[in-house]
Design a protein around this motif. Structure first.
Motif, mmCIF file in Angstrom:
data_model
loop_
_atom_site.group_PDB
_atom_site.id
_atom_site.type_symbol
_atom_site.label_atom_id
_atom_site.label_comp_id
_atom_site.label_asym_id
_atom_site.label_seq_id
_atom_site.Cartn_x
_atom_site.Cartn_y
_atom_site.Cartn_z
ATOM 1 N N ALA A 103 0.682 1.581 89.189
ATOM 2 C CA ALA A 103 0.606 0.171 88.828
ATOM 3 C C ALA A 103 1.807 -0.156 87.942
ATOM 4 N N VAL A 104 2.434 -1.296 88.185
ATOM 5 C CA VAL A 104 3.628 -1.642 87.419
ATOM 6 C C VAL A 104 3.232 -2.139 86.031
ATOM 7 N N ILE A 105 3.875 -1.612 85.018
ATOM 8 C CA ILE A 105 3.728 -2.148 83.664
ATOM 9 C C ILE A 105 5.038 -2.855 83.350
ATOM 10 N N THR A 138 21.218 4.396 82.414
ATOM 11 C CA THR A 138 20.924 4.101 83.812
ATOM 12 C C THR A 138 19.877 5.068 84.356
ATOM 13 N N ARG A 139 20.037 6.361 84.015
ATOM 14 C CA ARG A 139 19.105 7.361 84.512
ATOM 15 C C ARG A 139 17.690 7.108 83.986
ATOM 16 N N VAL A 140 17.575 6.807 82.693
ATOM 17 C CA VAL A 140 16.245 6.598 82.112
ATOM 18 C C VAL A 140 15.587 5.339 82.690
ATOM 19 N N VAL A 141 16.363 4.245 82.811
ATOM 20 C CA VAL A 141 15.797 3.012 83.375
ATOM 21 C C VAL A 141 15.289 3.273 84.791
ATOM 22 N N ALA A 142 16.070 4.016 85.589
ATOM 23 C CA ALA A 142 15.665 4.301 86.970
ATOM 24 C C ALA A 142 14.443 5.212 87.000
ATOM 25 N N ALA A 143 14.434 6.233 86.140
ATOM 26 C CA ALA A 143 13.294 7.160 86.125
ATOM 27 C C ALA A 143 12.018 6.430 85.713
ATOM 28 N N LEU A 144 12.139 5.498 84.757
ATOM 29 C CA LEU A 144 10.963 4.720 84.344
ATOM 30 C C LEU A 144 10.507 3.805 85.477
ATOM 31 N N ALA A 145 11.457 3.177 86.146
ATOM 32 C CA ALA A 145 11.103 2.285 87.257
ATOM 33 C C ALA A 145 10.337 3.067 88.316
ATOM 34 N N ALA A 146 10.755 4.313 88.566
ATOM 35 C CA ALA A 146 10.065 5.137 89.558
ATOM 36 C C ALA A 146 8.632 5.416 89.125
ATOM 37 N N ARG A 147 8.395 5.376 87.835
ATOM 38 C CA ARG A 147 7.037 5.591 87.340
ATOM 39 C C ARG A 147 6.328 4.257 87.059
ATOM 40 N N GLY A 148 6.889 3.165 87.542
ATOM 41 C CA GLY A 148 6.203 1.870 87.463
ATOM 42 C C GLY A 148 6.393 1.154 86.142
ATOM 43 N N ILE A 149 7.363 1.583 85.346
ATOM 44 C CA ILE A 149 7.559 0.948 84.034
ATOM 45 C C ILE A 149 8.901 0.221 84.035
ATOM 46 N N VAL A 150 8.853 -1.092 83.872
ATOM 47 C CA VAL A 150 10.055 -1.914 83.971
ATOM 48 C C VAL A 150 10.571 -2.235 82.575
ATOM 49 N N PRO A 178 -3.581 -0.478 75.725
ATOM 50 C CA PRO A 178 -3.610 0.840 76.363
ATOM 51 C C PRO A 178 -2.464 1.034 77.353
ATOM 52 N N ALA A 179 -2.172 -0.002 78.158
ATOM 53 C CA ALA A 179 -1.069 0.117 79.117
ATOM 54 C C ALA A 179 0.245 0.295 78.361
ATOM 55 N N LEU A 180 0.404 -0.499 77.275
ATOM 56 C CA LEU A 180 1.627 -0.381 76.479
ATOM 57 C C LEU A 180 1.796 1.030 75.950
ATOM 58 N N MET A 181 0.712 1.590 75.395
ATOM 59 C CA MET A 181 0.844 2.901 74.755
ATOM 60 C C MET A 181 1.066 4.000 75.792
ATOM 61 N N ARG A 182 0.493 3.801 76.977
ATOM 62 C CA ARG A 182 0.771 4.745 78.057
ATOM 63 C C ARG A 182 2.256 4.666 78.419
ATOM 64 N N ALA A 183 2.760 3.427 78.501
ATOM 65 C CA ALA A 183 4.170 3.246 78.830
ATOM 66 C C ALA A 183 5.061 3.851 77.747
ATOM 67 N N VAL A 184 4.666 3.665 76.485
ATOM 68 C CA VAL A 184 5.480 4.194 75.383
ATOM 69 C C VAL A 184 5.556 5.718 75.463
ATOM 70 N N GLU A 185 4.426 6.352 75.763
ATOM 71 C CA GLU A 185 4.456 7.815 75.911
ATOM 72 C C GLU A 185 5.408 8.233 77.022
ATOM 73 N N THR A 186 5.348 7.473 78.116
ATOM 74 C CA THR A 186 6.222 7.793 79.250
ATOM 75 C C THR A 186 7.690 7.560 78.886
ATOM 76 N N ILE A 187 7.937 6.466 78.149
ATOM 77 C CA ILE A 187 9.317 6.178 77.735
ATOM 78 C C ILE A 187 9.849 7.342 76.894
ATOM 79 N N ILE A 188 9.050 7.782 75.929
ATOM 80 C CA ILE A 188 9.492 8.871 75.049
ATOM 81 C C ILE A 188 9.762 10.140 75.870
ATOM 82 N N ALA A 189 8.803 10.479 76.746
ATOM 83 C CA ALA A 189 8.963 11.700 77.535
ATOM 84 C C ALA A 189 10.186 11.603 78.443
#
Lengths: 468, 468
Positions: free
Chosen positions: B102-104, B408-420, B450-461
């Protein structure tokens, strides 16, 4: 006492119009007075042996004209009106100073707004305001629901087969013009755009404000737009026209002129900007199809709700296809959209309910009736001519002779009597006023019909007096 | 089973926040599951010996964050949420393809809209749509009722003592910028306006669209706006700044920098355009007064409802006095106003009811809570820095090292995980990207907590993985 005279089932005018005419005459003659109740539609229909719907229609006409008014709590009464024939020589009760006359505002561009705020209107806004609001603009070109409704509206009213994707929602005509101008790529050092002279002053102001050179192209009484002048130019980026009902002179481009204009545009690469501002209200002639229908690739059509509802809503549209649509979309994205989501949703619901079509039909009947009364009032008046009446909600009065000072004098004399009209010179590019005959431009949609007809009598009398 | 742990009346955090924290922990730990009812506020208050208002406030916080939801028909249940700690290694029931995540949507500029459509909102629109509509725009600068309310709003939120006459209603910030730019008289061949670099890309696009030369003035991490550069120039017609919370880097002009900027403006005759875009949400520091308050004659202030309500409403304002007000009023008259009468009246009623102030207070609490959670999540993460968090509803993540490709790499990797999210380079004037460290800009207001915090964890990782 209501006196409806005799109705003639064989006459060309429908029965409800004949009935409205009789009732109006009773009111104007003072046979029924302000505040007096008129019979219920049921009772009057029974009295006269008419269908009740006929009486309802007649009452609607008179209510729209301001002769009748609904009483709070039910029933219909004769409205508080000032009669054109009101005697001015009544003995004064006290030496009170003459009260300032009530202003009758006949500035063009003011539509009749009676009847807009009805159940359908309130329901549309109520439903729109109960919808979730988005966290951002969903579509910079406009809410899809409204773009679909505008496309359907243009199909019904203008015979256009437009895809909703080719509709861009704007905050009225000026926003549409601005967007179109800013979407153009100048071929010279700066944009050079042809405008009609005389024409809508706001277009000239807007172009000046964004640094565009406005090139005036003459529109002459009788002859219309000077196509020879247009054809002699190949340096225009665009030409802005009101092809269906020139603003303000009322001429229209016939089939031959349309063909020449479009051929010129195709040859020189200029875009034609079609300001389709009042085509919902044709009177006395069948409307011609939009230029956009003839040549979608080179014509951008601009329309709005300003005449069918009110300019206070700030809502309009652009119809454009192909490359033009892309240029306009890019400009819109740079400038950000301008119309609120709630308003767009409310208008989509209002149009979808058929409420705009119903309101427009009521207004059309009312404006045609007003136009007929005015044509009657001006018929046989020597030296003073009413023109530009073949559509819309404004008209032009041409004054006798060619002395431009007459115009200023008449406008001032009318203002002193509380009647506000626009001098024709105000539509000319400054410095070219002398090319126009002296005249007045006035809107006939907004005041009550009695007030309008009182003003028309005063206009005729003032025009004759000031120029005799 | 709800487990609220122990609440500490002596702790600095108020009881309702402690209670919300305990309940949140129960939900995240899976001790209560989606769809399960929570006790009524009355019952839980009695159980815990708390005032009922304390429980109501805690439930409101959790509802605003998306952990709780009202059940149709009454009662409150645990919302359907995806837990950040949800195990990913459950045995697959069937060989179904992995569903797309799901896109966040964390694009900046998207406020939290939960709670806008309440009784006060609907009532304001209902009342506004029952008012008579005018036959034309009554005041090109905006409905007097709304201008009064905006002036009062600026008094409350920004300490400004503004006359309603000095407020001009606009269709959001872009319309305000456009109007301001078109009100300027260029001193050179064409307008030359200073913009912050990095900065809001729309400003650059808008200036380009109207043919203005945009002169980038550097804003540096830590050092802020380059006032030496500004002071060296006397050829600017205007300087557009975000002095309270630079967009996007988050710095602000301190008292000395403000004094220098205003002295420069007074000396060179340039106007300072103050984009006061998110001052309703100060976090962690006391807001400084608007520049307009310090020097009304040389500062034009622009604000909007885009952050406190939503950009989908297209409503904002300009505050200007004296000669500036006159220039702006003339430009507005040439371009026509852009905001509907109905919307202006609805917003006047909404502000007048105190509903905007209440909504803003709720959002402020929510955003501060989100900010605290994010600061906690980023605390101790090596190499990845959260910044720009001292106000508003966006933040910046600085990536380790200085390699721009990492961004660029991080933005693309996040997009692949549904985080814009937005790359920091997108805010730089093209060609100057290398002056910026690699980073991300994201909005933290709109998704559920909850969606934000999930996204934040993904951003950090993702940031750590992609740059290690």
């Amino acid at each position: 006492m209501i006196d409806v005279g005799s109705l003639d089932r064989g006459a060309p005018a429908p029965l409800h119009e004949q009935l409205a005419h009789s009732l109006r005459a009773s009111i104007l003659a003072g046979r029924v007075t302000s505040g007096e109740a008129v019979p219920s539609t049921r009772a009057l229909a029974a009295d006269l042996g008419l269908a009740r719907g006929t009486v309802v229609s007649a009452y609607e006409i008179l209510t729209g004209e301001g002769y009748l008014t609904a009483r709070p709590g039910g029933g219909t009464v004769v409205a508080e009106i000032v009669r054109p024939s009101e005697p001015r020589s009544l003995p004064a009760v006290a030496a009170a100073p003459e009260p300032a006359p009530a202003v009758i505002d006949l500035r063009p561009g003011r539509p009749g707004t009676a009847g807009i705020v009805d159940a359908a209107w309130r329901s549309a806004w109520r439903r729109a305001s109960a919808l979730e609001v988005a966290a951002d603009v969903a579509d910079v070109l406009g809410e899809p629901a409204l773009r679909r409704q505008i496309a359907a509206h243009l199909g019904r009213t203008r015979g256009l087969d437009v895809a909703p994707d080719d509709v861009i929602v704007t905050a009225g005509t000026s926003d549409a013009m601005l967007l179109t101008v800013l979407a153009l790529e100048p071929r010279g050092a700066r944009l050079r755009i042809g405008i009609e002279n005389p024409g809508y002053p706001r277009v000239r102001h807007l172009l000046g404000r964004v640094g565009v050179e406005a090139v005036p192209i003459a529109v002459r009484l009788g002859a219309g737009l000077d196509l020879d002048d247009i054809e002699a130019r190949d340096d225009l980026d665009a030409m802005i026209v009101t092809p269906h009902h020139h603003y303000p002179l009322g001429s229209r481009l016939d089939a031959a002129a349309r063909a020449r204009l479009l051929a010129w545009a195709a040859r020189t690469g200029a875009v034609v900007v079609e300001d389709d501002y009042d085509s919902e209200f044709p009177h006395g002639r069948v409307p011609l199809p939009p230029l956009h229908l003839l040549d979608p690739a080179n014509v951008v059509l601009i329309g709005s709700l300003s005449k069918v509802l009110t300019p206070a809503l700030r809502c309009g549209w652009i119809v454009a296809t192909g490359a033009w649509r892309e240029h306009l979309a890019a400009a819109r994205a740079d400038l950000d959209p301008s119309v609120s989501q709630v308003q767009q949703q409310a208008l989509a619901l209002y149009l979808g309910d058929g409420a705009l079509a119903r309101h427009t039909a009521r207004r059309r009947r009312d404006y045609r009736h007003r136009r007929r009364l005015m044509l009657e009032a001006f018929a046989g008046v020597e030296g003073v001519t009413l023109t530009a009446t073949d559509g819309g909600l404004h008209a032009v009065v041409l004054l006798p002779g060619s002395a431009r000072e007459a115009e200023t004098r008449v406008v001032a004399a009318l203002a002193a009597r509380g009647i506000v009209v626009a001098p024709l010179a105000g539509y000319a590019v400054p410095g070219t006023e002398t090319e126009l005959p002296p005249g007045l431009v006035f809107g006939y949609a907004e005041p009550s019909t009695p007030a309008l007809m009182r003003a028309v009598e005063t206009i005729i009398a003032t025009a004759r007096a000031a120029t005799s």
